[in-house]
Design a protein around this motif. Structure first.
Motif, PDB file in Angstrom:
ATOM      1  N   ALA A 172      26.881 -16.954-103.281  1.00 15.67           N
ATOM      2  CA  ALA A 172      26.826 -16.531-101.873  1.00 15.67           C
ATOM      3  C   ALA A 172      26.356 -17.683-100.986  1.00 15.67           C
ATOM      4  O   ALA A 172      26.928 -17.934 -99.920  1.00 15.67           O
ATOM      5  N   ILE A 173      25.321 -18.392-101.443  1.00 14.72           N
ATOM      6  CA  ILE A 173      24.797 -19.503-100.641  1.00 14.72           C
ATOM      7  C   ILE A 173      25.862 -20.595-100.485  1.00 14.72           C
ATOM      8  O   ILE A 173      26.089 -21.113 -99.390  1.00 14.72           O
ATOM      9  N   PHE A 174      26.559 -20.900-101.578  1.00 10.17           N
ATOM     10  CA  PHE A 174      27.599 -21.933-101.489  1.00 10.17           C
ATOM     11  C   PHE A 174      28.717 -21.511-100.532  1.00 10.17           C
ATOM     12  O   PHE A 174      29.234 -22.330 -99.774  1.00 10.17           O
ATOM     13  N   GLU A 175      29.063 -20.219-100.571  1.00  9.56           N
ATOM     14  CA  GLU A 175      30.071 -19.713 -99.628  1.00  9.56           C
ATOM     15  C   GLU A 175      29.617 -19.951 -98.189  1.00  9.56           C
ATOM     16  O   GLU A 175      30.392 -20.360 -97.327  1.00  9.56           O
ATOM     17  N   MET A 176      28.347 -19.670 -97.946  1.00  9.97           N
ATOM     18  CA  MET A 176      27.811 -19.831 -96.590  1.00  9.97           C
ATOM     19  C   MET A 176      27.846 -21.300 -96.171  1.00  9.97           C
ATOM     20  O   MET A 176      28.185 -21.626 -95.035  1.00  9.97           O
ATOM     21  N   VAL A 177      27.498 -22.162 -97.104  1.00  9.17           N
ATOM     22  CA  VAL A 177      27.514 -23.596 -96.799  1.00  9.17           C
ATOM     23  C   VAL A 177      28.938 -24.028 -96.463  1.00  9.17           C
ATOM     24  O   VAL A 177      29.178 -24.782 -95.507  1.00  9.17           O
ATOM     25  N   LYS A 178      29.878 -23.513 -97.232  1.00  6.29           N
ATOM     26  CA  LYS A 178      31.284 -23.832 -96.982  1.00  6.29           C
ATOM     27  C   LYS A 178      31.685 -23.355 -95.586  1.00  6.29           C
ATOM     28  O   LYS A 178      32.363 -24.065 -94.839  1.00  6.29           O
ATOM     29  N   GLY A 179      31.244 -22.129 -95.265  1.00  9.78           N
ATOM     30  CA  GLY A 179      31.533 -21.572 -93.943  1.00  9.78           C
ATOM     31  C   GLY A 179      30.982 -22.452 -92.830  1.00  9.78           C
ATOM     32  O   GLY A 179      31.657 -22.699 -91.820  1.00  9.78           O
ATOM     33  N   ILE A 180      29.763 -22.917 -93.019  1.00  9.46           N
ATOM     34  CA  ILE A 180      29.128 -23.770 -91.996  1.00  9.46           C
ATOM     35  C   ILE A 180      29.925 -25.062 -91.831  1.00  9.46           C
ATOM     36  O   ILE A 180      30.174 -25.527 -90.723  1.00  9.46           O
ATOM     37  N   ASN A 181      30.397 -25.609 -92.953  1.00  9.15           N
ATOM     38  CA  ASN A 181      31.222 -26.817 -92.909  1.00  9.15           C
ATOM     39  C   ASN A 181      32.531 -26.569 -92.149  1.00  9.15           C
ATOM     40  O   ASN A 181      32.972 -27.397 -91.345  1.00  9.15           O
ATOM     41  N   LYS A 182      33.108 -25.384 -92.360  1.00 10.32           N
ATOM     42  CA  LYS A 182      34.363 -25.027 -91.675  1.00 10.32           C
ATOM     43  C   LYS A 182      34.166 -24.938 -90.170  1.00 10.32           C
ATOM     44  O   LYS A 182      35.099 -25.161 -89.398  1.00 10.32           O
ATOM     45  N   GLN A 183      32.916 -24.595 -89.761  1.00 13.72           N
ATOM     46  CA  GLN A 183      32.640 -24.531 -88.321  1.00 13.72           C
ATOM     47  C   GLN A 183      32.538 -25.923 -87.707  1.00 13.72           C
ATOM     48  O   GLN A 183      32.316 -26.050 -86.500  1.00 13.72           O
ATOM     49  N   GLY A 184      32.648 -26.933 -88.522  1.00 14.78           N
ATOM     50  CA  GLY A 184      32.657 -28.292 -87.978  1.00 14.78           C
ATOM     51  C   GLY A 184      31.373 -29.068 -88.225  1.00 14.78           C
ATOM     52  O   GLY A 184      31.207 -30.174 -87.728  1.00 14.78           O
ATOM     53  N   VAL A 185      30.439 -28.473 -88.993  1.00 15.58           N
ATOM     54  CA  VAL A 185      29.202 -29.183 -89.294  1.00 15.58           C
ATOM     55  C   VAL A 185      29.412 -30.029 -90.545  1.00 15.58           C
ATOM     56  O   VAL A 185      29.870 -29.534 -91.569  1.00 15.58           O
ATOM     57  N   THR A 186      29.112 -31.300 -90.438  1.00 23.43           N
ATOM     58  CA  THR A 186      29.219 -32.198 -91.572  1.00 23.43           C
ATOM     59  C   THR A 186      28.097 -31.891 -92.561  1.00 23.43           C
ATOM     60  O   THR A 186      26.981 -31.582 -92.141  1.00 23.43           O
ATOM     61  N   ILE A 187      28.397 -31.931 -93.858  1.00 21.51           N
ATOM     62  CA  ILE A 187      27.398 -31.534 -94.857  1.00 21.51           C
ATOM     63  C   ILE A 187      27.161 -32.650 -95.872  1.00 21.51           C
ATOM     64  O   ILE A 187      28.116 -33.242 -96.379  1.00 21.51           O
ATOM     65  N   LEU A 188      25.893 -32.902 -96.119  1.00 22.41           N
ATOM     66  CA  LEU A 188      25.512 -33.757 -97.244  1.00 22.41           C
ATOM     67  C   LEU A 188      24.685 -32.898 -98.184  1.00 22.41           C
ATOM     68  O   LEU A 188      23.611 -32.414 -97.818  1.00 22.41           O
ATOM     69  N   LEU A 189      25.231 -32.664 -99.389  1.00 20.08           N
ATOM     70  CA  LEU A 189      24.649 -31.691-100.297  1.00 20.08           C
ATOM     71  C   LEU A 189      24.110 -32.382-101.542  1.00 20.08           C
ATOM     72  O   LEU A 189      24.819 -33.129-102.201  1.00 20.08           O
ATOM     73  N   VAL A 190      22.842 -32.125-101.844  1.00 23.70           N
ATOM     74  CA  VAL A 190      22.264 -32.602-103.098  1.00 23.70           C
ATOM     75  C   VAL A 190      22.189 -31.423-104.044  1.00 23.70           C
ATOM     76  O   VAL A 190      21.680 -30.365-103.669  1.00 23.70           O
ATOM     77  N   GLU A 191      22.730 -31.563-105.233  1.00 25.63           N
ATOM     78  CA  GLU A 191      22.776 -30.404-106.138  1.00 25.63           C
ATOM     79  C   GLU A 191      22.584 -30.785-107.597  1.00 25.63           C
ATOM     80  O   GLU A 191      23.063 -31.817-108.051  1.00 25.63           O
ATOM     81  N   GLN A 192      21.878 -29.897-108.299  1.00 17.72           N
ATOM     82  CA  GLN A 192      21.784 -29.991-109.754  1.00 17.72           C
ATOM     83  C   GLN A 192      23.006 -29.331-110.394  1.00 17.72           C
ATOM     84  O   GLN A 192      23.427 -29.686-111.481  1.00 17.72           O
ATOM     85  N   ASN A 193      23.493 -28.319-109.682  1.00 17.08           N
ATOM     86  CA  ASN A 193      24.631 -27.548-110.153  1.00 17.08           C
ATOM     87  C   ASN A 193      25.895 -28.373-109.905  1.00 17.08           C
ATOM     88  O   ASN A 193      26.611 -28.197-108.926  1.00 17.08           O
ATOM     89  N   VAL A 194      26.151 -29.306-110.830  1.00 15.70           N
ATOM     90  CA  VAL A 194      27.134 -30.355-110.584  1.00 15.70           C
ATOM     91  C   VAL A 194      28.546 -29.805-110.401  1.00 15.70           C
ATOM     92  O   VAL A 194      29.274 -30.208-109.498  1.00 15.70           O
TER      93      VAL A 194
END
Lengths: 233, 295
Positions: A172-194
């Motif tokens: 769910a969180i990843f979906e939301m992050v994707k949604g935020i990116n689609k709104q035009g916000v650039t994302i830099l993501l640090v993740e363990q979940n490679v």
């Protein structure tokens, strides 16, 4: 949009980053992956001014970030969600969101922005007067991201947003992050979940022992042998 | 028996409110920047002398001149922070507590000696035309100046509470108390927050000093006693709870006066310290504080 050139950052006497260079272009979603202690968080903290690199250069939208005081960096349009969310537990959900819009640029629009955040995270609206410390882990992470969105960022940096969450919430969180990116916000993501990080991202950097050791599109890195064996098992 | 006891308790409450006021200032500074400023009592002393000399020199009623005293102490706070305490701010928490203790101790010695030099060791107190006035209710005396002081204390604390709860700056202070890194990421200039909190703490000490100089008396060496009281109350009330701190002050005041009544005046100071130890042993988070974990 964001460009790091040959960054060296120290923790006290200990050098944590060795000549890190990376670039994030407008509208992209870029992942930074690597093992624990590789310097992922240190990289993000060097960008936000929580840590200052000893050498190198960081530019954002034409600004030299190393010359901008930490409290003004958010006004330029950079927002960071720290690992674990780090919401203000003793304060209400509403107060947390208000503080997200503390910077001068975001403050005047905060009534509007908050409605926008509620669209992405409807759950937060139900919890407005509750103390953030009483929220569940997933809700806290949503609040942390929502709070970061309150500053109207152009670049949103997320440090391990999936950390400690149940698998269903992670999606769910990843979906939301994707949604935020689609709104035009650039994302830099640090993740363990490679796997998730690479699937989501347009591009990714691999960092090890404070150095960038690989770079490429998410798909390319997914099929990259050393990445597969090191992180995907 | 009953009436003198009640009288004693009333006096205990009235002085306890001042303990609370003094402790809130100390507690605010400690909560925000983890400075244990043991020169807090000396700042209170400066506030007392400021009111005293404004009264003597300018003939301004000490209650009316409180804003002037606050401004004076805010200024002192600004100077002390910029000159001294700002140098400690980057240290780790435990080092910050230790070093601020040392710095505060040195500062208290300096301020005491300056006061001694400028104003002699004489006890002073402000005597206005209405200083002797008091009301009687059911045979219990309520001195007017102490009642007014209680009122002012409550007004100051409520104002501070509203400031912290309702204004953006107040919320920034609370956010910094909770997590300075997160606060910094919000765009809060945490160094300004530290400065502001320190100045506010000094301002509160100033008000407390004024009220002490009206209700009781002041002298250059009064500071240590007030620092100790403030620390006892801060621990009693628990960190982060302003109402708790205020109530803690009243509990200390009442404990002291009850001890004086039942055991003897010589024991009143000991009572506070015993209370301090008991609380530290059985309820280290304070009477009204919460444990770190369940915040």
């Amino acid at each position: 949009m964001l460009k790091l050139t040959e960054i060296d950052t120290y923790y006290g006497d200990l050098q944590a980053l060795w000549g890190i260079s990376l670039e994030v272009k407008e509208g992209e979603m870029v992942s930074l992956i690597g093992p624990n202690g590789a310097g992922k968080t240190t990289t993000l903290q060097s960008i936000t001014g929580l840590l200052r690199p000893a050498r190198g250069n960081i530019s954002f939208d034409g600004h030299d970030l190393l010359k901008v005081p930490p409290d003004k960096i958010v006004d330029l349009g950079i927002s960071m969600v720290m690992e674990g969310g780090r919401v203000f537990a003793g304060m209400s959900v509403m107060e947390n969101l208000e503080l997200g819009a503390y910077g001068a640029r975001a403050r005047k629009d905060r009534a509007e922005t908050i409605e926008h955040v509620f669209e992405t995270f409807p759950r937060l609206k139900e919890r407005l007067t509750q103390r953030a410390g009483t929220l569940s882990g997933g809700e806290r992470q949503m609040l942390a991201i929502g709070r970061a969105m309150m500053s109207k960022p152009k670049l949103l940096m997320l440090d391990e947003p999936s950390f400690g969450l149940a698998p269903i919430l992670v999606d769910a969180i990843f979906e939301m992050v994707k949604g935020i990116n689609k709104q035009g916000v650039t994302i830099l993501l640090v993740e363990q979940n490679v796997r998730a990080a690479l699937e989501l991202a347009d591009r990714a950097y691999v960092i090890e022992n404070g150095r960038i050791v690989g770079e490429g599109s998410g798909e390319a890195l997914l099929s990259f042998e050393s990445v597969r064996s090191a992180y995907l098992g | 028996m009953l009436q003198p006891l009640a009288q004693n308790i009333v006096y205990g409450i009235l002085i306890g409110a001042l303990y609370g006021l003094a402790a809130v200032g100390l507690s605010l500074v400690f909560g925000v920047s983890k400075f244990l400023n043991v020169s807090h009592g000396e700042l209170l002393m400066l506030g007392g002398y400021a009111s005293f000399w404004i009264f003597k020199g300018l003939k301004i009623d000490p209650f009316i001149s409180i804003p002037l005293t606050i401004i004076f102490l805010l200024l002192i706070g600004f100077i002390l922070y910029r000159l001294i305490f700002s140098r400690l701010i980057k240290l780790e928490v435990d080092k910050k507590i230790q070093n601020s203790l040392l710095v505060g101790f040195g500062l208290s010695t300096i301020l005491q000696n300056i006061a001694l030099r400028l104003w002699t060791a004489d006890d002073r107190s402000i005597t206005t035309a209405y200083s002797g006035t008091s009301f009687e209710l059911a045979g219990i005396r309520f001195p007017a100046v102490r009642l007014i002081s209680l009122g002012i204390t409550i007004v100051v604390l409520i104002s501070l509470q509203i400031f912290l709860k309702k204004t953006f700056t107040g919320k920034a202070i609370r956010a910094t108390v909770e997590d300075w890194q997160s606060a910094s990421l919000m765009g809060i200039n945490i160094h300004r927050v530290y400065l502001l909190a320190f100045m506010l703490g000094c301002g509160m000490a100033g008000v407390a000093g004024t009220l002490v100089s009206i209700c009781y008396s002041i002298d250059p060496s009064m500071g240590l006693n007030w620092t100790l009281k403030s620390m006892v109350v801060m621990v009693l009330g628990g960190l982060g709870s302003m109402i708790g701190t205020f109530v803690g002050g009243i509990i200390l005041g009442v404990t002291e006066s009850a001890t004086a009544f039942f055991i003897g005046g010589n024991y009143r100071l000991i009572a506070g310290l015993v209370l301090f130890l008991v609380i530290l042993i059985f309820r280290p988070q304070g009477l009204f504080g919460t444990k770190e974990g369940d915040r």
